[in-house]
Motif scaffolding. Structure first.
Motif, PDB file in Angstrom:
ATOM      1  N   SER A 150       2.391   1.687  -3.422  1.00 59.82           N
ATOM      2  CA  SER A 150       1.343   2.169  -4.311  1.00 59.82           C
ATOM      3  C   SER A 150       1.138   3.678  -4.159  1.00 59.82           C
ATOM      4  O   SER A 150       0.978   4.399  -5.151  1.00 59.82           O
ATOM      5  CB  SER A 150       0.038   1.431  -4.023  1.00 59.82           C
ATOM      6  N   ALA A 151       1.166   4.160  -2.931  1.00 63.22           N
ATOM      7  CA  ALA A 151       1.022   5.599  -2.690  1.00 63.22           C
ATOM      8  C   ALA A 151       2.198   6.373  -3.273  1.00 63.22           C
ATOM      9  O   ALA A 151       2.018   7.454  -3.857  1.00 63.22           O
ATOM     10  CB  ALA A 151       0.888   5.879  -1.198  1.00 63.22           C
TER      11      ALA A 151
ATOM     12  N   GLU B  54      -5.615  -1.667   3.732  1.00 60.77           N
ATOM     13  CA  GLU B  54      -5.471  -0.849   2.525  1.00 60.77           C
ATOM     14  C   GLU B  54      -5.959   0.577   2.739  1.00 60.77           C
ATOM     15  O   GLU B  54      -5.572   1.485   2.019  1.00 60.77           O
ATOM     16  CB  GLU B  54      -6.200  -1.513   1.357  1.00 60.77           C
TER      17      GLU B  54
ATOM     18  N   VAL C 289       0.839  -1.203   0.000  1.00 62.85           N
ATOM     19  CA  VAL C 289       0.000   0.000   0.000  1.00 62.85           C
ATOM     20  C   VAL C 289       0.871   1.249   0.000  1.00 62.85           C
ATOM     21  O   VAL C 289       0.598   2.219  -0.725  1.00 62.85           O
ATOM     22  CB  VAL C 289      -0.956  -0.006   1.218  1.00 62.85           C
TER      23      VAL C 289
ATOM     24  N   SER D  26      -3.737   3.756   2.968  1.00 62.75           N
ATOM     25  CA  SER D  26      -3.308   4.556   1.817  1.00 62.75           C
ATOM     26  C   SER D  26      -3.776   6.001   1.958  1.00 62.75           C
ATOM     27  O   SER D  26      -3.093   6.918   1.519  1.00 62.75           O
ATOM     28  CB  SER D  26      -3.833   3.958   0.507  1.00 62.75           C
TER      29      SER D  26
END
Length: 117
Positions: free
Chosen positions: A19-20, A76, A16, A79
């Motif tokens: 991804s950020a 998640e 996560v 995030s």
């Protein structure tokens, strides 16, 4: 939570976070001017960011091997914390009262779901 579950939760949280970071990279790339549409998508920043997204998919797959499915969306949700921190520190976005309250509710929800689940 046992040690194995914590390890898998850590894998998901790492995914996560990555991804950020890749979202920040894509926003940085979107703020630049390019000579052509092809250059908008075929530049190192965008390619690396999308490769990071693919990597986070594999981290999620690994994490769900030992993590209860119900815990995934809760973790998640972190995030929102990462994106808020990046938005404020990197892009100079401003936090108002509603955003702080929303962030606090997200954190409380994460804590409640992970501690008492």
């Amino acid at each position: 939570m046992n040690k194995e579950t914590l390890l898998y939760a850590g894998l998901l949280l790492l995914g996560v976070f990555i991804s950020a970071v890749s979202q920040v990279m894509l926003k940085k790339a979107a703020q630049r001017k390019y000579k052509s549409v092809i250059q908008e998508y075929m530049n190192p920043l965008v390619i690396i960011a999308y490769a990071m997204f693919v990597g986070t998919t594999f981290l999620s797959i690994l994490a769900y091997r030992g993590l209860p499915l119900s815990m995934g969306p809760v973790l998640e949700a972190t995030s929102y914390i990462y994106v808020t921190i990046f938005g404020v520190t990197i892009f100079g976005e401003k936090m108002n009262r509603k955003k702080w309250i929303a962030l606090a509710l997200i954190v409380c929800g994460i804590v409640i779901c992970t501690v008492w689940a």
